[in-house]
Design an enzyme around this catalytic site. Structure first.
Site, PDB file in Angstrom:
ATOM      1  N   GLU A 167       0.818  -1.210   0.000  1.00  0.00           N
ATOM      2  CA  GLU A 167       0.000   0.000   0.000  1.00  0.00           C
ATOM      3  C   GLU A 167       0.855   1.265   0.000  1.00  0.00           C
ATOM      4  O   GLU A 167       0.497   2.267  -0.627  1.00  0.00           O
ATOM      5  CB  GLU A 167      -0.950  -0.002   1.206  1.00  0.00           C
ATOM      6  CG  GLU A 167      -1.976  -1.123   1.178  1.00  0.00           C
ATOM      7  CD  GLU A 167      -2.762  -1.169  -0.125  1.00  0.00           C
ATOM      8  OE1 GLU A 167      -3.100  -0.095  -0.659  1.00  0.00           O
ATOM      9  OE2 GLU A 167      -3.002  -2.285  -0.626  1.00  0.00           O
ATOM     10  N   GLU A 243      -0.876  -2.891  -9.796  1.00  0.00           N
ATOM     11  CA  GLU A 243      -0.843  -3.869  -8.707  1.00  0.00           C
ATOM     12  C   GLU A 243       0.394  -4.757  -8.820  1.00  0.00           C
ATOM     13  O   GLU A 243       1.002  -5.119  -7.814  1.00  0.00           O
ATOM     14  CB  GLU A 243      -2.117  -4.715  -8.733  1.00  0.00           C
ATOM     15  CG  GLU A 243      -3.372  -3.962  -8.335  1.00  0.00           C
ATOM     16  CD  GLU A 243      -3.278  -3.366  -6.945  1.00  0.00           C
ATOM     17  OE1 GLU A 243      -2.777  -4.062  -6.035  1.00  0.00           O
ATOM     18  OE2 GLU A 243      -3.675  -2.203  -6.776  1.00  0.00           O
TER      19      GLU A 243
END
Length: 635
Positions: A167, A243
């Site tokens: 993150e 991602e």
């Protein structure tokens, strides 16, 4: 791809998003016009009436989409916190008896210190048993990291660290800014479907004469789902590659694959997986999540297949192994804290000492550029050491709403008593004598003797508490900070830059969407500002005029090699920098890369840098939104 290339790619993605949005809007308008044309053509209208109606419906459709996007963007002006609250997030308190929350805070603090960004606000999705997380915000200064209760309970410390590092890569690389804008933009192209569905829900069982309205609502809903198709397609296209990059960044950060791979295995192995129970909200933020929160497949999948992500980390892993883990965890669900005990995380660890203040390192401009926003395992270990050596008394003050302001003011007080007295007068004039006395006491008792490498991390840990203060108090705080800088001409460059850094972070947290821009300026347009910055840095780091000139030339050769290289010392010292920050921060990413090289070359023109110089470099880079890890030369 380094930080600056990531930023440039994010800016290109933002432009690509605008094009895809325009194509989606065009598709919706064409579909609406086609439906209207079929209705009016069958009614044999007056000549010219159909064309006028098509123009009207096109403008109406564009208005609905535009207003929908503007409305959603306006609701997201609060930045990451508004997204976390929408998802039902509960703020993590600074002091908690819940060991899961304390472990989460410790992990995030260490990663924030290691990456050189302000500590984000933490939220937990208490009612979500799945394993998932997201980072949201316009910039690091308003960032929020949210994790599910399932992630806290099921993941061990290594796995939680891998998820948080994933993150943080979104925080560092500009992905958050694109993600939150994507939420606002895509809401507009879903407006027709939302309006149509609401009208149908309200119209059921009502007056039969409302049939025409219900038919129009049905058409609007059907056409609106064209927007849903495009929205999911855009999110999938923007999200999947990022991602993969975030997984790679997390591995680079922690220098081990087992944590991130373990978290992904548990997503595939436990019954709850990563799918969130509030699917409606999860659909809107699906492109932000660590794992697939909705369950879309094929073209619409926002994440690479789970097994593919695991195999990148562990090439020999098979679907049969995942099936065996699923059976094992179905019978006995994993417990992260129990695994921590087995792995030895629960016991006390011996921490090495901090480097002496006079320690010097060999650095190169290219090496520093490679470290910007790209922390590695050594940086994480350094952050662990820094966190362990921060005095508990100061950490406790940084977590108290009524003590955090005096603490930060103490960091800015000059070591020279005459200057500190004048700064204390400025504090007393704006915040009262009690605040001035408290800041001076802290400076004399604890902050003044603080190791140089601990000052920025302490400010970073204090920032989430500071930004919770009421806006009028923060305005007074910023006024006080700037008054302290101007209290005397004898202000060190570090104190000046730290004051500027606090000002930047507070302003961005108060109005995050206003400052969410990718820079576009070229170096050729900021020649004066670059010259001023490198001149002041060279002057402050070198008492000898000739040595300062050589340091200045070393930096200019990196930034503007084709420009006339004239060194003219500034008589106004650090105050000359007041006008340079906004233009320099507006540089395009690759231009900032050259600027960071130039600043590094000036500070370390002898190819060596001590702790104080390293902290100065980190502070300047942070003001320019190019965060540096705590120790240079580690990678």
């Amino acid at each position: 791809m380094n930080f600056f290339e990531h930023q440039a790619a994010a800016r290109r993605n933002a432009s690509w998003l605008v094009l895809l949005f325009a194509l989606a809007v065009a598709g919706i308008v064409i579909a609406v016009d086609l439906a209207v044309w079929l209705v009016f053509a069958s009614a044999d209208p007056v000549p010219g009436e159909t064309g006028a109606m098509l123009v009207f419906t096109s403008l109406l459709t564009l208005g609905v989409i535009g207003l929908g996007s503007l409305y959603r963007i306006a609701t997201l002006r609060g930045g990451g916190e508004s997204v976390a609250l929408q998802m039902g997030g509960v703020a993590v308190p600074e002091h908690s008896s819940d060991f899961h929350l304390r472990r989460l805070r410790n992990v995030v603090e260490e990663i924030a210190i290691a990456s050189g960004v302000p500590m984000p606000k933490l939220y937990v999705l208490e009612h979500e048993a799945a394993i998932n997380a997201f980072a949201a915000g316009y910039a690091p200064s308003d960032a929020v990291v949210a994790v599910t209760r399932g992630a806290l309970e099921r993941l061990n410390r290594d796995e939680l660290q891998g998820v948080i590092a994933h993150e943080f890569s979104h925080v560092l690389n500009g992905d958050m800014r694109l993600n939150i804008r994507l939420m606002g933009v895509l809401f507009g192209i879903l407006m027709l479907a939302i309006i149509g569905r609401k009208v149908l829900e309200l119209g059921r069982g009502r007056d039969k004469n409302a049939g025409a309205i219900l038919i129009a609502a049905l058409i609007a809903m059907i056409v609106g789902y064209i927007g849903l198709f495009f929205g999911r397609l855009i999110k999938a296209g923007v999200s999947r590659s990022r991602e993969r990059l975030a997984d790679a960044s997390a591995v680079q950060f922690t220098r081990q694959t087992t944590g991130l791979a373990g978290a992904l295995k548990k997503i595939g192995g436990i019954d709850e997986g990563s799918k969130l129970s509030h699917r409606g909200d999860a659909e809107e933020i699906s492109h932000m999540l660590f794992g697939d929160g909705v369950g879309l497949r094929s073209w619409f999948a926002t994440h690479p297949p789970l097994l593919e992500r695991i195999r990148v980390l562990e090439p020999g892993f098979t679907s049969d192994q995942l099936a065996r883990l699923r059976l094992q965890w179905h019978a006995l669900p994993p417990n992260g804290l129990d695994e921590d005990v087995q792995m030895g995380f629960a016991g006390a660890r011996t921490m090495p000492s901090l480097p002496p203040s006079a320690t010097e390192q060999t650095v190169t401009p290219a090496g520093v550029v490679a470290q910007v926003a790209q922390p590695g395992a050594d940086d994480y270990r350094a952050a662990d050491v820094i966190a362990a050596h921060l005095p508990e008394e100061l950490r406790a003050l940084a977590a108290q709403r009524d003590r955090v302001v005096p603490l930060l003011l103490a960091l800015l007080l000059d070591t020279q008593p005459v200057v500190a007295d004048k700064q204390g007068d400025e504090i007393a004039a704006r915040m009262g004598k009690t605040a001035a006395v408290e800041a001076r006491t802290l400076q004399q008792d604890a902050v003044g003797s603080l190791h140089p490498v601990l000052r920025l991390p302490l400010a970073s840990l204090a920032f989430p508490v500071l930004r919770r203060r009421p806006r009028p108090e923060l305005d007074v705080f910023l006024d006080t900070v700037n008054a302290m800088v101007y209290a005397d001409g004898n202000v060190s460059l570090f104190e000046y830059c730290l004051a500027r850094l606090l000002t930047v972070h507070v302003r961005e947290s108060l109005d995050p969407s206003r400052y969410a821009r990718f820079g576009r300026r070229k170096l050729s347009g900021v020649h004066r500002e670059v010259t001023t910055l490198l001149t002041v840095v060279a002057q402050c780091g070198n008492t000898d005029a000739e040595t300062a000139r050589q340091a200045f030339l070393a930096g200019m050769l990196r930034v503007l090699p084709d420009q006339p290289l004239s060194y003219v010392p500034r008589t106004d010292g650090v105050l000359a920098l007041d006008d340079v920050w906004v233009p320099l921060d507006a540089l395009e990413p690759l231009a900032k890369e050259a600027l960071v090289e130039g600043i590094t070359a000036t500070i370390s023109h002898d190819r060596r840098i001590n702790v104080a110089e390293a902290e100065l470099l980190r502070t300047i880079c942070s003001v320019l939104h190019c965060p540096l890890p705590p120790l240079l030369g580690q990678q």
